[in-house]
Scaffold this active site. Sequence first.
Site, short mmCIF file in Angstrom:
data_model
loop_
_atom_site.label_atom_id
_atom_site.label_comp_id
_atom_site.label_asym_id
_atom_site.label_seq_id
_atom_site.Cartn_x
_atom_site.Cartn_y
_atom_site.Cartn_z
N ASN A 213 35.94 39.69 36.50
CA ASN A 213 36.25 39.20 37.87
C ASN A 213 35.02 39.61 38.76
O ASN A 213 34.24 40.70 38.51
CB ASN A 213 37.33 39.90 38.35
CG ASN A 213 38.71 39.32 37.72
OD1 ASN A 213 38.57 38.91 36.74
ND2 ASN A 213 39.58 39.58 38.40
N ILE A 310 47.24 47.99 35.06
CA ILE A 310 47.15 49.39 35.28
C ILE A 310 47.90 49.97 36.27
O ILE A 310 48.76 51.07 36.45
CB ILE A 310 45.47 49.99 35.57
CG1 ILE A 310 44.72 49.61 34.26
CG2 ILE A 310 45.50 51.40 36.15
CD1 ILE A 310 43.36 49.19 34.48
N LYS A 346 54.72 44.65 40.88
CA LYS A 346 54.08 45.77 40.28
C LYS A 346 54.67 47.06 40.50
O LYS A 346 54.41 48.18 39.64
CB LYS A 346 52.65 45.91 40.93
CG LYS A 346 51.71 44.71 40.91
CD LYS A 346 50.78 44.80 39.91
CE LYS A 346 50.06 43.48 40.09
NZ LYS A 346 48.72 43.50 39.07
N1 CTP Z 1 45.82 45.50 38.62
C1 CTP Z 1 45.46 46.17 37.71
N2 CTP Z 1 45.40 46.02 36.32
C2 CTP Z 1 45.63 44.42 36.01
C3 CTP Z 1 45.41 43.64 36.89
C4 CTP Z 1 45.61 44.00 38.25
O1 CTP Z 1 45.83 47.46 38.02
N3 CTP Z 1 45.39 44.45 34.81
C5 CTP Z 1 45.90 45.75 39.88
C6 CTP Z 1 44.68 45.52 40.94
O2 CTP Z 1 43.75 46.84 40.85
C7 CTP Z 1 45.25 45.42 42.22
C8 CTP Z 1 46.59 44.72 42.13
O3 CTP Z 1 46.71 45.19 40.55
O4 CTP Z 1 45.44 46.77 42.98
C9 CTP Z 1 46.73 43.16 42.07
O5 CTP Z 1 45.51 42.65 41.33
P1 CTP Z 1 45.37 41.20 41.39
O6 CTP Z 1 44.43 40.81 40.59
O7 CTP Z 1 45.52 40.45 42.70
O8 CTP Z 1 47.04 40.70 40.72
P2 CTP Z 1 47.39 40.12 39.51
O9 CTP Z 1 48.38 40.92 38.90
O10 CTP Z 1 46.14 39.76 38.60
O11 CTP Z 1 47.90 38.93 40.17
P3 CTP Z 1 47.61 37.42 40.26
O12 CTP Z 1 46.20 37.04 39.14
O13 CTP Z 1 48.72 36.61 39.82
O14 CTP Z 1 47.21 37.39 41.57
#
Ligand code: CTP
Length: 406
Positions: A213, A310, A346
């Site tokens: 990302n 995570i 979450k």
């Molecule tokens: N996060 C994480 N581990 C992952 C994905 C996300 O810890 N595998 C955490 C990010 O660090 C952030 C939060 O979750 O604090 C949201 O991340 P985001 O990428 O916006 O959320 P997603 O779960 O990927 O949701 P979406 O892609 O549907 O927006």
Amino acid sequence: MLQDKRVLLIIGGGIAAYKALDLIRRLRERGVHLRAILTKAGGEFITPLSVASLTGEKVYTDLFSLTDEAEMGHIRLSREADLVLVVPATADLMASMAHGIARDLATTALLATDKPVMIAPSMNVQMWNHPATQRNLRTLEGDGILRVGPGSGDLACGEVGDGRLADVMDIVAAADRFFDRAMVANRPLAGKRALVTAGPTHEAIDPVRYIANRSSGKQGYAIAEALAALGAETILVSGPTTLPDPAAVTTVRINSAREMLAACEAALPADVAVCVAAVADWRMADDAAQKIKKNGGAPPMLNLVENPDILATLSSRAKDRPALVVGFAAETEKVIEHARAKLGRKGCDWIVANDVSPATGIMGGDDNTVHLVSRAGIEDWPPASKADVARRLAQRIADHLKEPTA
Ligand code: CTP
């Protein structure tokens, strides 16, 4: 505690003035930067030369000295200190302080200072017990002036009772305690552990390619630094970035989401976890051991599996769940709506939501506009630098850990 602290020492005119010389030595041994004002009466007991020799600095004596005012000025002298110490504090100096009298350099600096003042009184027992001195003392205490001593015993004048200057080492200890308390007040997260994730993760496709990302890591690094500045023992688990390790933070560098999760779990227990990392959602089911060649054929199919979440994993831990788990939501539309949904999905306590549409310039930029979403409601924070957002969030975390709200 005393190392590198700046103390302005005001030496009053009493027989105990000579003990101020020993005090200077003891403070200097502990790394204190000292400037001294010697009152006219103080100069009857010890000389400016002996004070200057021990402080290693010019001694200030005269309010109306052209050179002193041009070089330093009584206002600067009174402000460029972390603590003003008055040793010995005579009955006359205490009376001047209590009544706001500014008739010489010492009393003018005491009136002009915006810094904490600590006095070590020393005088004859009758002078100390006199209703006027006791009245002045109460006034000074009401004004927040700190005090060490006086002690009791044989006085230089031959009488016995209260009025002895506190032992030099007791004055050193009182100054030390003052800075210790000041440090605790400035470091509300002292004794707490903080875990922060930041940056992207890289998920190998083969030895030369990866899925990732966009993320500069700036916001997460700033948050780790801000938490450490408030006294938290801070562990930053960071994916690949070009940023240097933040000051006073233990930085663990990893590549993939699975490595990030393992490093976070190894860092527990923590009082607060702030997940800022832009974790790649997917990784290869099996990454290729050798570079995938084009060979003129069809593009390879990438067989992806989902990465561990995570933030969700930390939030749902039965054992060692941090008291406060904070996530970020980088959105490009319906920011609050998505952030609220993410909060529920979450299982974290707060979501810091921001709009990362390309037009905002937030991604990779130095500024950020965020909304703090919790079960208690939404706070819209004004646009600010990422460093300011980090400091505000760190302070908010400190307040919450002291008095949990929602
Ligand atoms: N996060 C994480 N581990 C992952 C994905 C996300 O810890 N595998 C955490 C990010 O660090 C952030 C939060 O979750 O604090 C949201 O991340 P985001 O990428 O916006 O959320 P997603 O779960 O990927 O949701 P979406 O892609 O549907 O927006």
